[in-house]
Design an enzyme around this catalytic site. Structure first.
Site, mmCIF file in Angstrom:
data_model
loop_
_atom_site.group_PDB
_atom_site.id
_atom_site.type_symbol
_atom_site.label_atom_id
_atom_site.label_comp_id
_atom_site.label_asym_id
_atom_site.label_seq_id
_atom_site.Cartn_x
_atom_site.Cartn_y
_atom_site.Cartn_z
ATOM 1 N N GLY A 146 -4.406 -33.589 -2.637
ATOM 2 C CA GLY A 146 -4.046 -32.544 -1.698
ATOM 3 C C GLY A 146 -4.912 -31.311 -1.889
ATOM 4 N N LEU A 147 -4.307 -30.133 -1.723
ATOM 5 C CA LEU A 147 -5.013 -28.851 -1.807
ATOM 6 C C LEU A 147 -6.175 -28.809 -0.821
ATOM 7 C CD1 LEU A 147 -5.046 -28.285 -5.681
ATOM 8 C CD2 LEU A 147 -3.427 -27.380 -3.997
ATOM 9 N N CYS A 148 -5.931 -29.305 0.395
ATOM 10 C CA CYS A 148 -6.981 -29.367 1.410
ATOM 11 C C CYS A 148 -6.453 -28.917 2.769
ATOM 12 C CB CYS A 148 -7.547 -30.784 1.500
ATOM 13 S SG CYS A 148 -6.304 -32.076 1.742
ATOM 14 N N GLY A 149 -5.484 -28.006 2.754
ATOM 15 C CA GLY A 149 -4.958 -27.499 4.013
ATOM 16 C C GLY A 149 -4.210 -28.582 4.787
#
Length: 292
Positions: free
Chosen positions: A89-92
């Site tokens: 994750g951590l990709c908007g």
């Protein structure tokens, strides 16, 4: 009111988070160039193969001798949705945008009385889809251990898809992925790969150049159609990788700037609190001196 120690801890924690997001942004930026180059290199091959197969398929369309992958099962009652997302994750909104498109397609098919099945590639998409459609998931593949996406990975997925099709598990397969346009623009895309839908504007033998095939068209299609499924999946995986790093780079840049703004506000609060405490102590000292 928070103590000065608590405020200092908050500022230190925010600064540490800012360093992490900045490092992740730089890593994503370094990996984006190679991923973008791979995605752009795969587009011409996948596009030309699709056009070539469309030209050949036009000459055998409607014939009983056409391969099953081209003519389909003659029904569209069972749909397999091949949803490709990232492992992290951590990709908007990158992963959720792909899942949202697949969910909308699934809901519309279910409303039309169709049966829907899911084939998930990537952990993040699987985690989101199983919350609502856990019983509809027939396969799940994770590519977390794969450092560089290659044709072997796409071929493994394609083999499982083709095996399910040969077993009669579905009639139509649609591929969901995110097409890379730029660092700030990734486009969720749905592409039907079984039976394939070719460009209607592609020239065929009737309105374009005349071709003679050796061996026959049916034999060529029987060999190239399965490979085309793997090629389209490979293209989707490469597009996804470039889109992921672009989305992560943008998301971490926003997070770094937001952390800087939060540090500024926390520092202002810390200074105001510290000044208020100093002023209070001075007032107490002065009041005590006057009382004497």
């Amino acid at each position: 009111m928070a103590s000065l120690k608590d405020l200092r801890n908050r500022i230190a924690s925010t600064k540490a988070t800012q360093k992490i997001t900045k490092a992740m942004q730089m890593v994503a930026a370094s990996k984006l160039r190679r991923a973008q180059a791979s995605a752009e290199a795969a587009r011409p091959y996948a596009g030309r193969m699709d056009k070539m197969l469309g030209r050949i398929a036009a000459s055998v369309a409607g014939l009983d001798s056409a391969p099953p992958l081209l003519r389909g099962t003659g029904s569209d009652s069972v749909h397999l949705l091949l949803v490709c997302t990232a492992e992290r994750g951590l990709c908007g909104p990158f992963n959720s945008a792909i899942v949202r498109l697949a969910r909308e397609r699934a809901n519309s098919l279910i409303a039309a009385g169709k049966e829907v099945k899911f084939f998930c590639v990537g952990r993040k998409g699987y985690d989101q889809i199983k919350r609502q459609y856990e019983r509809m998931i027939v396969e799940h593949i994770e590519l977390r251990s794969v450092r560089t996406i290659g044709f072997a990975n796409a071929e493994e997925i394609a083999d499982r898809i083709l095996r399910l099709f040969a077993e009669g598990a579905f009639d139509v397969c649609t591929l969901f992925f995110s097409r890379f346009r730029s660092v700030i623009a990734q486009i969720p895309t749905a592409q039907q790969i079984i039976p394939p839908v070719f460009d209607a504007n592609a020239p065929s033998g009737a309105n374009g150049a005349a071709y003679e095939y050796e061996p026959e068209e049916e034999e060529i299609l029987a060999q190239l159609l399965p490979r085309n499924v793997a090629v389209q999946i490979l293209r989707a995986l490469l597009e996804n990788m470039a889109s992921f790093y672009g989305a992560q780079m943008s998301a971490m840049d926003n997070a770094t700037r937001n952390a800087g703004e939060m540090i500024r506000k926390q520092t202002l609060t810390y200074n105001r609190t510290r000044q208020a405490m100093i002023t209070k102590e001075l007032i107490e000292i002065i009041s005590g001196a006057e009382a004497l």
